[in-house]
Design a protein around this motif. Structure first.
Motif, mmCIF file in Angstrom:
data_model
loop_
_atom_site.group_PDB
_atom_site.id
_atom_site.type_symbol
_atom_site.label_atom_id
_atom_site.label_comp_id
_atom_site.label_asym_id
_atom_site.label_seq_id
_atom_site.Cartn_x
_atom_site.Cartn_y
_atom_site.Cartn_z
ATOM 1 N N LEU A 111 0.830 -1.212 0.000
ATOM 2 C CA LEU A 111 0.000 0.000 0.000
ATOM 3 C C LEU A 111 0.856 1.250 0.000
ATOM 4 O O LEU A 111 0.524 2.245 -0.654
ATOM 5 C CB LEU A 111 -0.903 -0.007 1.236
ATOM 6 C CG LEU A 111 -2.330 -0.467 1.055
ATOM 7 C CD1 LEU A 111 -3.061 -0.312 2.367
ATOM 8 C CD2 LEU A 111 -3.003 0.365 0.010
ATOM 9 N N SER A 112 1.975 1.200 0.738
ATOM 10 C CA SER A 112 2.854 2.360 0.778
ATOM 11 C C SER A 112 3.451 2.662 -0.591
ATOM 12 O O SER A 112 3.510 3.829 -1.018
ATOM 13 C CB SER A 112 3.947 2.123 1.810
ATOM 14 O OG SER A 112 4.829 3.194 1.823
ATOM 15 N N ILE A 135 3.357 5.809 -5.771
ATOM 16 C CA ILE A 135 3.176 5.949 -7.215
ATOM 17 C C ILE A 135 2.074 6.964 -7.515
ATOM 18 O O ILE A 135 2.147 7.706 -8.489
ATOM 19 C CB ILE A 135 2.875 4.578 -7.840
ATOM 20 C CG1 ILE A 135 4.104 3.682 -7.726
ATOM 21 C CG2 ILE A 135 2.514 4.688 -9.305
ATOM 22 C CD1 ILE A 135 3.868 2.291 -8.198
ATOM 23 N N LEU A 136 1.071 7.045 -6.624
ATOM 24 C CA LEU A 136 -0.014 8.013 -6.817
ATOM 25 C C LEU A 136 0.369 9.419 -6.374
ATOM 26 O O LEU A 136 -0.516 10.264 -6.190
ATOM 27 C CB LEU A 136 -1.253 7.559 -6.044
ATOM 28 C CG LEU A 136 -1.945 6.323 -6.596
ATOM 29 C CD1 LEU A 136 -3.039 5.883 -5.667
ATOM 30 C CD2 LEU A 136 -2.508 6.607 -7.955
ATOM 31 N N GLN A 137 1.660 9.698 -6.196
ATOM 32 C CA GLN A 137 2.177 11.029 -5.859
ATOM 33 C C GLN A 137 1.662 11.551 -4.530
ATOM 34 O O GLN A 137 1.348 12.729 -4.395
ATOM 35 C CB GLN A 137 1.843 12.026 -6.971
ATOM 36 C CG GLN A 137 2.199 11.561 -8.348
ATOM 37 C CD GLN A 137 3.542 12.069 -8.800
ATOM 38 O OE1 GLN A 137 3.983 13.093 -8.364
ATOM 39 N NE2 GLN A 137 4.210 11.308 -9.647
ATOM 40 N N ALA A 138 1.542 10.656 -3.543
ATOM 41 C CA ALA A 138 1.138 11.099 -2.214
ATOM 42 C C ALA A 138 2.172 10.630 -1.200
ATOM 43 O O ALA A 138 1.943 9.644 -0.496
ATOM 44 C CB ALA A 138 -0.244 10.566 -1.851
ATOM 45 N N PRO A 139 3.319 11.289 -1.115
ATOM 46 C CA PRO A 139 4.394 10.747 -0.263
ATOM 47 C C PRO A 139 4.120 10.897 1.233
ATOM 48 O O PRO A 139 4.641 10.096 2.016
ATOM 49 C CB PRO A 139 5.616 11.555 -0.678
ATOM 50 C CG PRO A 139 5.069 12.801 -1.209
ATOM 51 C CD PRO A 139 3.768 12.472 -1.840
ATOM 52 N N ASP A 140 3.300 11.866 1.638
ATOM 53 C CA ASP A 140 3.027 11.998 3.072
ATOM 54 C C ASP A 140 2.144 10.867 3.573
ATOM 55 O O ASP A 140 2.355 10.341 4.679
ATOM 56 C CB ASP A 140 2.407 13.360 3.365
ATOM 57 C CG ASP A 140 1.320 13.719 2.371
ATOM 58 O OD1 ASP A 140 1.131 12.933 1.417
ATOM 59 O OD2 ASP A 140 0.683 14.745 2.537
#
Lengths: 87, 89
Positions: free
Chosen positions: B42-43, B48-53
């Motif tokens: 999931l991480s 990949i979906l550009q949500a690093p936080d």
């Protein structure tokens, strides 16, 4: 973020390594195999996160890989201590 | 850009496979290890979906805290799922 053939090759190799680690995780007969597979998958995921941060050209993305490098071994150590019987 | 779609599809299939493994498995320690694998996949998908936080939080919570809490719970109860029912009969 232009993709050339080198980046695509590295991503494909990392995906194949991920799939092989998952096969060992699903097949592995004992708990030790599965824990070692989890550790291997964690290290492969760390490498792929660093590489994708490089491709996206945003160096703030390296923090996720840093967290995995720092915290990735804690779960493995806890399960290993449980299997040893000393937890 | 097609390579990210391919990688995302592979990760989604592996995510569903490990989730099914965690549900079907009778040995609860294997299910806990499968939970760690689910958190890992999931991480990478959030990354990949550009949500690093979101990926950062998922990594910190999933790989350390959840595993520790569930292993201590297994230590205090039983490891196999059917063992409790056998003892209660």
């Amino acid at each position: 973020m232009e993709l050339n053939y080198l980046y695509i090759t590295v991503l494909v190799i990392l995906s194949i390594a991920f799939i092989i680690g998952m096969l060992r995780f699903i097949k592995g007969p004992t708990a030790s195999d599965r824990v070692v597979a989890l550790d291997t998958i964690s290290i492969i995921a760390t490498a792929s996160l660093v590489f994708m941060g490089y491709i996206f050209n945003r160096y703030i993305y390296l923090d996720v890989a840093l967290i995995y490098g720092v915290l990735g071994f804690i779960g493995v150590i806890i399960i290993a201590r449980y299997l040893e019987g000393a937890l | 850009m097609i390579i990210y779609v391919v990688i995302f599809s592979i990760l989604a299939v592996l995510l569903v496979a490990s989730a099914l493994f965690a549900i079907i498995q009778k040995d609860l320690l294997y299910a806990v290890i499968a939970t760690g694998v689910i958190s890992l996949i999931l991480s990478v998908m959030f990354f990949i979906l550009q949500a690093p936080d979101v990926a950062l939080t998922e990594a910190a919570i999933g790989i350390a805290l959840t595993t520790i809490v569930f292993v201590i719970t297994i230590r205090n109860t039983t490891r196999n799922e059917d063992e409790k029912e056998i003892n209660s009969k």
